[in-house]
Design a protein around this motif. Structure first.
Motif, PDB file in Angstrom:
ATOM      1  N   HIS A  36       0.855  -1.193   0.000  1.00  0.00           N
ATOM      2  CA  HIS A  36       0.000   0.000   0.000  1.00  0.00           C
ATOM      3  C   HIS A  36       0.884   1.234   0.000  1.00  0.00           C
ATOM      4  O   HIS A  36       1.890   1.287   0.696  1.00  0.00           O
ATOM      5  N   ASP A  38       0.444   4.361   1.103  1.00  0.00           N
ATOM      6  CA  ASP A  38       0.514   5.205   2.297  1.00  0.00           C
ATOM      7  C   ASP A  38      -0.553   4.764   3.294  1.00  0.00           C
ATOM      8  O   ASP A  38      -1.299   3.824   3.050  1.00  0.00           O
ATOM      9  N   SER A  39      -0.593   5.425   4.428  1.00  0.00           N
ATOM     10  CA  SER A  39      -1.511   5.033   5.497  1.00  0.00           C
ATOM     11  C   SER A  39      -2.794   5.860   5.417  1.00  0.00           C
ATOM     12  O   SER A  39      -2.759   7.084   5.596  1.00  0.00           O
ATOM     13  N   SER A  52      -6.627   5.653  -1.622  1.00  0.00           N
ATOM     14  CA  SER A  52      -5.915   4.934  -0.567  1.00  0.00           C
ATOM     15  C   SER A  52      -6.878   4.261   0.407  1.00  0.00           C
ATOM     16  O   SER A  52      -6.504   3.307   1.092  1.00  0.00           O
ATOM     17  N   PHE A 202      -6.226  -2.852  11.362  1.00  0.00           N
ATOM     18  CA  PHE A 202      -5.600  -1.741  10.653  1.00  0.00           C
ATOM     19  C   PHE A 202      -4.591  -1.119  11.610  1.00  0.00           C
ATOM     20  O   PHE A 202      -4.971  -0.486  12.596  1.00  0.00           O
ATOM     21  N   LYS A 203      -3.306  -1.330  11.329  1.00  0.00           N
ATOM     22  CA  LYS A 203      -2.239  -0.713  12.104  1.00  0.00           C
ATOM     23  C   LYS A 203      -1.683   0.440  11.281  1.00  0.00           C
ATOM     24  O   LYS A 203      -1.056   0.216  10.237  1.00  0.00           O
ATOM     25  N   ALA A 204      -1.938   1.662  11.734  1.00  0.00           N
ATOM     26  CA  ALA A 204      -1.506   2.849  10.979  1.00  0.00           C
ATOM     27  C   ALA A 204      -0.019   2.782  10.675  1.00  0.00           C
ATOM     28  O   ALA A 204       0.796   2.425  11.536  1.00  0.00           O
ATOM     29  N   ASN A 205       0.306   3.106   9.423  1.00  0.00           N
ATOM     30  CA  ASN A 205       1.692   3.122   8.929  1.00  0.00           C
ATOM     31  C   ASN A 205       2.346   1.748   8.884  1.00  0.00           C
ATOM     32  O   ASN A 205       3.545   1.640   8.604  1.00  0.00           O
ATOM     33  N   GLU A 206       1.571   0.680   9.123  1.00  0.00           N
ATOM     34  CA  GLU A 206       2.129  -0.669   9.086  1.00  0.00           C
ATOM     35  C   GLU A 206       1.377  -1.580   8.121  1.00  0.00           C
ATOM     36  O   GLU A 206       1.926  -1.994   7.100  1.00  0.00           O
ATOM     37  N   SER A 207       0.114  -1.895   8.438  1.00  0.00           N
ATOM     38  CA  SER A 207      -0.584  -2.897   7.624  1.00  0.00           C
ATOM     39  C   SER A 207      -2.096  -2.829   7.805  1.00  0.00           C
ATOM     40  O   SER A 207      -2.604  -2.256   8.777  1.00  0.00           O
ATOM     41  N   ILE A 231       2.026  -1.352   4.331  1.00  0.00           N
ATOM     42  CA  ILE A 231       2.173   0.066   3.990  1.00  0.00           C
ATOM     43  C   ILE A 231       3.659   0.403   3.807  1.00  0.00           C
ATOM     44  O   ILE A 231       4.460   0.274   4.739  1.00  0.00           O
ATOM     45  N   THR A 233       5.755   3.551   2.038  1.00  0.00           N
ATOM     46  CA  THR A 233       5.578   4.859   1.395  1.00  0.00           C
ATOM     47  C   THR A 233       6.643   5.149   0.343  1.00  0.00           C
ATOM     48  O   THR A 233       6.438   6.001  -0.519  1.00  0.00           O
TER      49      THR A 233
END
Length: 531
Positions: A36, A38-39, A52, A202-207, A231, A233
């Motif tokens: 992905h 971005d978050s 996104s 949903f782990k922000a900035n991870e997966s 995720i 970037t």
């Protein structure tokens, strides 16, 4: 009621445009691994204005209707049922009634009924006690008077006036049905749908992780056990992950033309396609605040653009120049070339255009000894940052010095919606190749996604006129007239329309990349892996 032909979705196995296989060959199981870009700010599609959010969370939901997934170019002729069994318009074109599927369950086990349809669209229209924090597509439903139910399995949209395009708006990937019993706040973090995949985490900035819905109402689907989005970037890092086999698929329509060469050289067996994606790169200006409340400065901005340079540098020639509507042949509503080139700034003589722009800047009080310093706000991902750098370079020739101001995805759309910027480089993804979606959402007075505060009541009358027009040829000419006027008004100067690449490993089957709307083809319910 005038019946509209509608094939039962339960009887359809929607085969892909690029990788057709019979149902008997489809293998069950496996986790699809996708990177992905971005978050996302949240998991709520209705509160988002970015692809996104759609890509990872569209598989959680269903619409009333959808665009048939094996027809790469969306049109009203390719709309099929989803949660609806069928639909019919009233003879006066002011009422659209859906018969709904029975026996459908939300992921938490509660039954889906017509009440959920009414709840969803009441929230979108701002009529319910529960409110969306952001509502970027509220303008889509300005002509809907009311949504009513008749028992648990019939819902009707009553319109103020005919709007044939409503059906296309309802088929967009931006139009899922939400459950009545789950709050908007919970839908941002733990979405509940009826779709082929259930939300896991949903782990922000991870997966982001989804798992198969064993009770999906479309029998035999989905084929996959789940989907995992990692995720990443950095574009180059993500591509390296794909070519090394860490990922089964790239983020859809995110592979740049230069990076496609890298993919094909390092992973020659990968399947890659490049398509117009109905996303325009454009300039947004806060026209309600100095200095861009001055029409001369806005016109100078439109004149300074060397669009062919953007296309050459960013896309190696593989992008399209046009107005608001997607250029042909991918787009069905594009202005003729000669009409487009008659608009100031679109003519081929860039030097002449810039000389005119300098005169306008001097009229506004600027020149070699008094330059205009501005911050150029943009979202902090490559497809925004890269053209913003080129824009800053081109503006120097007309006495404007830009300083790049990058903003994280979670903050970008709220920032521009509240007009907390002066000048910005933006990408506008259109959810449907239809003028009603583009015009009302991006240019109507008061629309949340009208980031520039452009407001022209006379042109809004033309929006309504084209929207009601049943004759396709007459409607198209009205659309051209409106599009030309929007460019002349410098409402949101369009730089280019992107063509982007998508790649997947050869064992991934069933992927469809839409030609004229990326937002309508990523539920993954037909995808399978031949490993």
């Amino acid at each position: 009621m005038r019946s509209v032909h509608a094939l039962a979705a339960a009887a359809l196995l929607l085969l892909p445009a690029y990788d057709v296989a019979s149902a008997g060959e489809s293998k069950q199981g496996g986790i699809l691994r996708v990177y992905h870009r971005d978050s996302p700010g949240s998991a709520s599609i209705h509160e988002g204005a970015t692809f996104s959010i759609n890509v990872p969370f569209m598989p959680v939901f269903n619409n009333l209707v959808m665009f048939k997934q094996d027809v790469a170019q969306n049109s009203v002729d390719s709309i099929v049922p989803d949660l609806a069994e069928n639909w019919a318009w009233s003879d006066d074109g002011k009422k659209l009634t859906f018969k709904l599927k029975q026996g459908v369950k939300w992921h938490d086990g509660k039954p889906f009924t017509s009440a959920d349809v009414k709840c969803t669209f009441d929230m979108l229209m701002g009529k319910s006690q529960q409110k969306f924090r952001q509502n970027p597509r509220k303008s889509w439903y300005n002509q809907v008077e009311d949504v009513t139910t008749n028992g648990d399995f019939e819902a009707s949209f009553s319109l103020k006036r005919p709007q044939p395009a409503l059906l296309s708006l309802l088929a967009s990937g931006y139009t899922p049905v939400y459950p009545c019993h789950v709050s908007p706040a919970d839908m941002r973090t733990k979405p509940v749908g009826t779709g082929p995949f259930k939300f896991v985490e949903f782990k922000a900035n991870e997966s982001i992780k989804l798992t198969k819905n064993p009770d999906y109402f479309k029998k035999g689907l989905p084929h996959l056990d789940g989907i995992e989005f990692t995720i990443i970037t950095n574009r180059s890092t993500a591509i390296l992950g794909f070519v090394s086999g860490k990922f089964d698929m790239t983020f859809p329509t995110e592979v740049s033309i230069p990076l496609l060469k890298e993919v094909k050289s390092q992973a020659p067996n990968a399947v890659c396609v490049v398509e117009p994606v109905n996303v325009s790169t454009n300039i947004i200006v806060n026209s309600s605040a100095p200095p861009f409340d001055n029409i001369d400065i806005r016109r100078a901005l439109a004149l300074v653009l060397d669009r062919k340079a953007f296309v050459s540098i960013l896309y190696e020639g593989q992008a399209d120049i046009g107005g608001t509507m997607l250029p042909a042949p991918g787009g069905l509503w594009a202005m003729p070339k000669e009409m487009l080139e008659s608009i100031p700034g679109y003519g081929p003589d860039v030097n002449a255009n810039r000389e005119e722009a300098r005169k306008l800047m001097q009229k506004a009080g600027y020149g070699p000894d008094k330059r205009l310093a501005v911050k150029v706000a943009t979202r902090n991902i490559p497809i925004y940052r890269d053209p913003a750098v080129i824009l800053i370079d081109q503006m120097k020739s007309i006495y404007i010095d830009g300083d790049l101001d990058v903003v994280d995805t979670a903050q970008w759309f709220p920032k521009v919606a509240r007009k907390d910027y002066s000048l910005g480089l933006n990408l506008t993804g259109n959810a449907v190749d239809d003028p009603d979606q583009s015009f009302y959402e991006n240019y109507s007075c008061g629309s949340e996604r009208n980031y520039t505060n452009y407001c022209n009541k006379e042109i809004e009358k033309l929006f309504d006129e084209q929207s009601m027009e049943k004759d396709a040829a007459k409607r198209k000419k009205l659309v051209w007239e409106i599009d030309k006027k929007l460019q002349e008004d410098v409402a949101r100067p369009i730089i280019l329309h992107a063509r982007q690449g998508s790649c997947w490993q050869p064992y991934v089957k069933g992927i469809t990349i839409m030609v004229n709307s990326s937002y309508n083809g990523y539920r993954y319910e037909d995808v399978w892996m031949d490993k």
